[in-house]
Design a protein around this motif. Sequence first.
Motif, mmCIF file in Angstrom:
data_model
loop_
_atom_site.group_PDB
_atom_site.id
_atom_site.type_symbol
_atom_site.label_atom_id
_atom_site.label_comp_id
_atom_site.label_asym_id
_atom_site.label_seq_id
_atom_site.Cartn_x
_atom_site.Cartn_y
_atom_site.Cartn_z
ATOM 1 N N LEU A 187 11.512 33.469 -50.705
ATOM 2 C CA LEU A 187 10.786 34.727 -50.611
ATOM 3 C C LEU A 187 10.821 35.275 -49.187
ATOM 4 O O LEU A 187 11.038 36.476 -48.969
ATOM 5 N N ALA A 194 22.015 38.695 -49.894
ATOM 6 C CA ALA A 194 20.703 38.459 -50.504
ATOM 7 C C ALA A 194 20.850 38.027 -51.958
ATOM 8 O O ALA A 194 20.150 37.122 -52.426
ATOM 9 N N ARG A 195 21.774 38.665 -52.678
ATOM 10 C CA ARG A 195 22.004 38.256 -54.067
ATOM 11 C C ARG A 195 22.608 36.854 -54.121
ATOM 12 O O ARG A 195 22.236 36.030 -54.948
ATOM 13 N N THR A 243 14.135 36.713 -48.425
ATOM 14 C CA THR A 243 14.277 38.036 -49.030
ATOM 15 C C THR A 243 13.680 39.104 -48.127
ATOM 16 O O THR A 243 14.269 40.180 -47.934
ATOM 17 N N GLY A 266 20.014 34.117 -53.511
ATOM 18 C CA GLY A 266 19.072 33.865 -54.590
ATOM 19 C C GLY A 266 19.708 33.490 -55.916
ATOM 20 O O GLY A 266 18.993 33.270 -56.891
#
Length: 299
Positions: free
Chosen positions: A280, A221-222, A283, A225
């Motif tokens: 989004l 996830a990091r 995420t 993004g």
Amino acid sequence: MSAKPDQPYLLRKHKTEEWIGRGYTTICVMFLIVIIISIVYFVASKGITTFTKDGVSVSEFLFGTRWSPDDNHFGAFPFIYGSFLTSLLAAAIASPLSICAALFMTEIVPTWGKKLLQPVIELLAGIPSVVYGFIGLSILVPVLRDTFPGQGIGVAAGAIVLSIMILPTITSIATDALSSLPRNLKEASYGLGSTRWQTIKGVVLPTVMPSILTGVVLGMARAFGEALAVQMVIGNAPHVPSSLFESASTLTSVITLNMSNTVMGTAQNNALWSMALILLLMTFVFIFVVRLLERRHRL
């Protein structure tokens, strides 16, 4: 002799303090919920404008390979593909290293291993992303250029830089999971005659695997993004790469490079907001996967 405190007064005081604390906490939580809902609504309302106002189809946006705002072509598939490719490669590189580091700190040499690696992990977590990007551009890219075909800038450089960035996340979660493992499980394995490596392979890793996978998902996830570090080493080319050593681009790099150069309300600006909406939604997907893994771990 001093008079004893009035018990009803103290009770009222405690009830008042409890009411104030509960009210303050409720206000903070409600404020946080309002902020989250507002962000989701704003990004979603801007993102769907590409499909409702500008006439771009969802299939063309998601699977189209041509990105030419001047000709009203908004195919974001190269950027989506680049984001997923770099994130998956970064997780594939970082996961074994992180798991081995966590095992080293908790199972192999717990007396001095944690003292050796813990400051290194904390240092990696505190380094700004621009430093990672600059080091990758100055050191990693020339090495890849001299070793492999191409200019060195590309998917491989971005994945390696991202893998180093997500190492602290996966390592910390894996270390916490291994440290919280009940000692009687390992003692039972040793009591049956298992060696240290047999215990790690047959007992420790299967037991904490859901927590380790949670760390891997959070690391992805990091990585998904991340913008600045990847932007500096990936090349930012709007096409689908056929090799790991070709230039590519990601959703975050396209947004950061073009958002300030577009006019609010134009088709290109709306397309960038649609990319933000995809980020989004991804995420939310990562959070959902983490919740599933945590639920499985509790079971």
